[in-house]
Write a protein that holds these residues in place. Sequence first.
Motif, PDB file in Angstrom:
ATOM      1  N   TRP A 283       9.215 -12.082 -14.688  1.00 24.21           N
ATOM      2  CA  TRP A 283       7.821 -11.800 -15.197  1.00 24.21           C
ATOM      3  C   TRP A 283       7.516 -10.352 -14.283  1.00 24.21           C
ATOM      4  O   TRP A 283       6.330  -9.935 -14.509  1.00 24.21           O
ATOM      5  N   TRP A 284       8.169  -9.783 -13.685  1.00 28.67           N
ATOM      6  CA  TRP A 284       8.139  -8.544 -13.268  1.00 28.67           C
ATOM      7  C   TRP A 284       7.628  -7.532 -14.190  1.00 28.67           C
ATOM      8  O   TRP A 284       6.362  -6.707 -14.009  1.00 28.67           O
ATOM      9  N   GLY A 285       7.951  -7.755 -15.689  1.00 31.70           N
ATOM     10  CA  GLY A 285       7.557  -6.816 -16.452  1.00 31.70           C
ATOM     11  C   GLY A 285       6.127  -6.850 -16.843  1.00 31.70           C
ATOM     12  O   GLY A 285       5.467  -6.071 -17.638  1.00 31.70           O
TER      13      GLY A 285
ATOM     14  N   PHE B 127       0.879  -1.281  -0.055  1.00 27.31           N
ATOM     15  CA  PHE B 127      -0.035   0.088   0.238  1.00 27.31           C
ATOM     16  C   PHE B 127       0.842   1.314   0.016  1.00 27.31           C
ATOM     17  O   PHE B 127       0.221   2.389  -0.410  1.00 27.31           O
ATOM     18  N   LEU B 128       2.069   1.060   0.353  1.00 21.48           N
ATOM     19  CA  LEU B 128       3.087   2.266   0.261  1.00 21.48           C
ATOM     20  C   LEU B 128       3.827   2.376  -0.852  1.00 21.48           C
ATOM     21  O   LEU B 128       4.428   3.405  -1.425  1.00 21.48           O
ATOM     22  N   LEU B 129       4.389   1.158  -1.439  1.00 24.84           N
ATOM     23  CA  LEU B 129       5.388   1.169  -2.437  1.00 24.84           C
ATOM     24  C   LEU B 129       4.788   0.367  -3.799  1.00 24.84           C
ATOM     25  O   LEU B 129       4.140  -0.838  -3.683  1.00 24.84           O
ATOM     26  N   ALA B 130       4.654   1.055  -4.800  1.00 23.58           N
ATOM     27  CA  ALA B 130       4.163   0.628  -6.191  1.00 23.58           C
ATOM     28  C   ALA B 130       5.187  -0.291  -6.545  1.00 23.58           C
ATOM     29  O   ALA B 130       6.674  -0.466  -6.250  1.00 23.58           O
ATOM     30  N   PRO B 131       4.965  -1.162  -7.505  1.00 20.58           N
ATOM     31  CA  PRO B 131       5.845  -1.981  -8.031  1.00 20.58           C
ATOM     32  C   PRO B 131       7.091  -1.485  -8.808  1.00 20.58           C
ATOM     33  O   PRO B 131       8.074  -2.162  -8.761  1.00 20.58           O
ATOM     34  N   ASP B 132       7.036  -0.406  -9.310  1.00 26.32           N
ATOM     35  CA  ASP B 132       8.278   0.215  -9.847  1.00 26.32           C
ATOM     36  C   ASP B 132       8.983   1.006  -8.894  1.00 26.32           C
ATOM     37  O   ASP B 132      10.147   1.699  -9.318  1.00 26.32           O
ATOM     38  N   ALA B 133       8.687   0.942  -7.456  1.00 28.71           N
ATOM     39  CA  ALA B 133       9.588   1.789  -6.773  1.00 28.71           C
ATOM     40  C   ALA B 133      11.032   1.327  -6.603  1.00 28.71           C
ATOM     41  O   ALA B 133      11.262   0.120  -6.659  1.00 28.71           O
ATOM     42  N   PRO B 134      11.874   2.416  -6.709  1.00 22.09           N
ATOM     43  CA  PRO B 134      13.345   1.784  -6.405  1.00 22.09           C
ATOM     44  C   PRO B 134      13.637   0.977  -5.431  1.00 22.09           C
ATOM     45  O   PRO B 134      14.541   0.163  -5.605  1.00 22.09           O
ATOM     46  N   ALA B 135      13.097   1.136  -4.247  1.00 26.62           N
ATOM     47  CA  ALA B 135      13.611   0.087  -3.041  1.00 26.62           C
ATOM     48  C   ALA B 135      13.156  -1.079  -3.370  1.00 26.62           C
ATOM     49  O   ALA B 135      13.873  -2.018  -2.624  1.00 26.62           O
TER      50      ALA B 135
END
Length: 446
Positions: free
Chosen positions: A120-122, A104-112
């Motif tokens: 399969w991330w893409g 809920f705080l970090l989107a999938p493309d977050a640098p962290a």
Amino acid sequence: MTEPSFRSQQGLLIACGVLLVAGAALVSPYGHFRDPLVLQRFWPGAAVMGLGFALSWRLAGVPAAAFWGVAIATRLLLLPMEPSDDLWRYLWEGKIQLEGFNPFLLAPDAPALEALRTPWWGQINHPGVTAIYPPLTQLLFRLLALAGPSVLLLKLGVVAADLAVCALLARRFGHRAALLVAWNPLVLVCLAGGGHFDSWFVLPLVAAWLLLEPAAGPGRQRLAALLVGLSAAIKWTSLPMLALLVWQALRQRQWRHGAALAALGLLPLAAAALPFCSSGVCPLIPLGSGFVRFGRSAELVPALVGRLWPWTLAHNSLFLAVLALLSLVLVAISSDLGSFSRRWLLALLMLSPIVHLWYVSWYLPFAVPTRAWGARLVSLSGFVYFVLPSRLPDWRLSGPEGVLFWAPLLLGLGLEALASHRRPLPDRPLPDHPLPDPSPPAFTDP
């Protein structure tokens, strides 16, 4: 029923089962709808499944063995199908929770999260948007992730809940009526094939509905409220159903009972949200995302309104407000959870700016008692939706496609209204017509 009639029914049952199973086998390799060539190969199998489903409407009775044999076989055949891109997000959000991150705080493309990216991330959709699914759903993703990110395991979880819904409906309304869900090609492709988790929230909602009707005391009402709360903690869609239960108690001046229903209904959501909240902040819905604010997909009313007032195309909140107002009206006029759910889910389907095909599966169980024509027809016409993935980022049906998608549902609803005007629809379907030949007694529902 004469001997020729019995034999024709037996032949029809076999034909339905063969067509549905064969159709499932034919479509299973062709789930990558972004490829137009794959989509072309998908249509013949979808047509075969649709024919088998349509022929099942003429069955007078369905034995339990045939009901479950076809329901299970078709779902198993569709498990290897290419999943929806939503499923990759399910797996991702479960995986990062095990690593200590909050979806809920970090989107999938977050640098962290870059170091956690998988092959399969893409394929994750809307990588710039944080989690949109409620907290109990996130905990279920996390639970499944304990065994490692597995498409098959997640699909099996979806299918298990889907079959449980079929079992509840068949037990209450009979196997023939429950075919609307159990043998429905839309349900089969979207849930077993696509892997959408919607059966998880439909199951407790249907269980609550059947627990309450035709009558229920305070104890069963409180259990139903807890079940509706579980459903809402998996999908926000069920929150108005909880409001109905609480309002019914308050309307009868049962203040303590109404408070108990509200507390039990909100308990699953509150408990599941705790792991994702910190410092009093619980960002459970990404209200700032463009997808939530003005995303569109296969919509009906918003598309029509947009033709008259183009400025509404960028203001989804307008339709949310209309839906909220309509919800209050439906809560005030509805007398039972089943009729309210049917009306509310239909209203949501037609008023929502974002419509995906699997949303239709939410409404189908509540159409089982009358085997509603609208539900039957849209289960076939809705397959027009699959032309959309190949057009990304454009996710809107053309004018003719919109007519093909929506007109059968509206026609079916008109037929239902006409039939109810002539004679009231029964709360429960009539039992299956018995097949008198003593040699195959299994052909009649218990």
